[in-house]
Write a protein that holds these residues in place. Structure first.
Motif, PDB file in Angstrom:
ATOM      1  N   MET A   1       0.473  -1.057  -0.392  1.00 10.55           N
ATOM      2  CA  MET A   1      -0.167   0.142  -0.064  1.00 10.55           C
ATOM      3  C   MET A   1       1.142   1.373  -0.329  1.00 10.55           C
ATOM      4  N   GLN A  15      -4.471   7.410   3.078  1.00 14.44           N
ATOM      5  CA  GLN A  15      -4.882   6.009   2.462  1.00 14.44           C
ATOM      6  C   GLN A  15      -6.240   5.477   3.648  1.00 14.44           C
ATOM      7  N   THR A  18      -9.074   6.654   2.005  1.00 15.99           N
ATOM      8  CA  THR A  18     -10.246   5.382   1.037  1.00 15.99           C
ATOM      9  C   THR A  18     -10.377   4.147   1.362  1.00 15.99           C
ATOM     10  N   VAL A  73      -3.678   1.794   8.618  1.00 12.57           N
ATOM     11  CA  VAL A  73      -2.330   1.940   7.772  1.00 12.57           C
ATOM     12  C   VAL A  73      -0.812   1.752   8.950  1.00 12.57           C
TER      13      VAL A  73
END
Length: 108
Positions: A1, A15, A18, A73
């Motif tokens: 990622m 991130q 999203t 993340v």
């Protein structure tokens, strides 16, 4: 990622947004499939169709919950990236040697 190509890695906040958007979309799809399955049962149509819709809804909801993870993340540090690259190179060399690649054996 990590992504980002020429501009570098994508920011954590972007991130997270999203991933959150994908969770919301998957949850919406799952709930709408459940509503559709309920309307199929209420209208007296095939029970098998309702079960398939319910299974798809459950899958979408489970994926939405798993997508969040525990800590969100995690971007690897440069030191971790170096370690991962070194391990990948070592594995690639071992596989090439196991296959008898003459370029690897000659050191070139």
């Amino acid at each position: 990622m990590g992504g980002g190509a020429l501009r570098g890695p994508v920011a954590h906040g972007r991130q997270r947004r999203t991933i959150r958007l994908m969770q919301i979309l998957l949850a919406g799809i799952g709930l709408s499939l459940l509503v559709w399955a309920g309307s199929v049962v209420a209208s007296g149509e095939s029970v098998a169709q309702a079960l398939v819709l319910a299974a798809m809804a459950a899958t979408a909801l489970v994926v939405a919950s798993l997508l969040g993870g525990r800590s969100g993340v995690r971007l690897p540090t440069p030191a971790r990236l170096d370690e991962l690259v070194g391990r990948a190179e070592a594995v690639a060399i071992e596989r090439a040697e196991a296959q008898g690649d003459p370029e690897v054996s000659a050191g070139g």
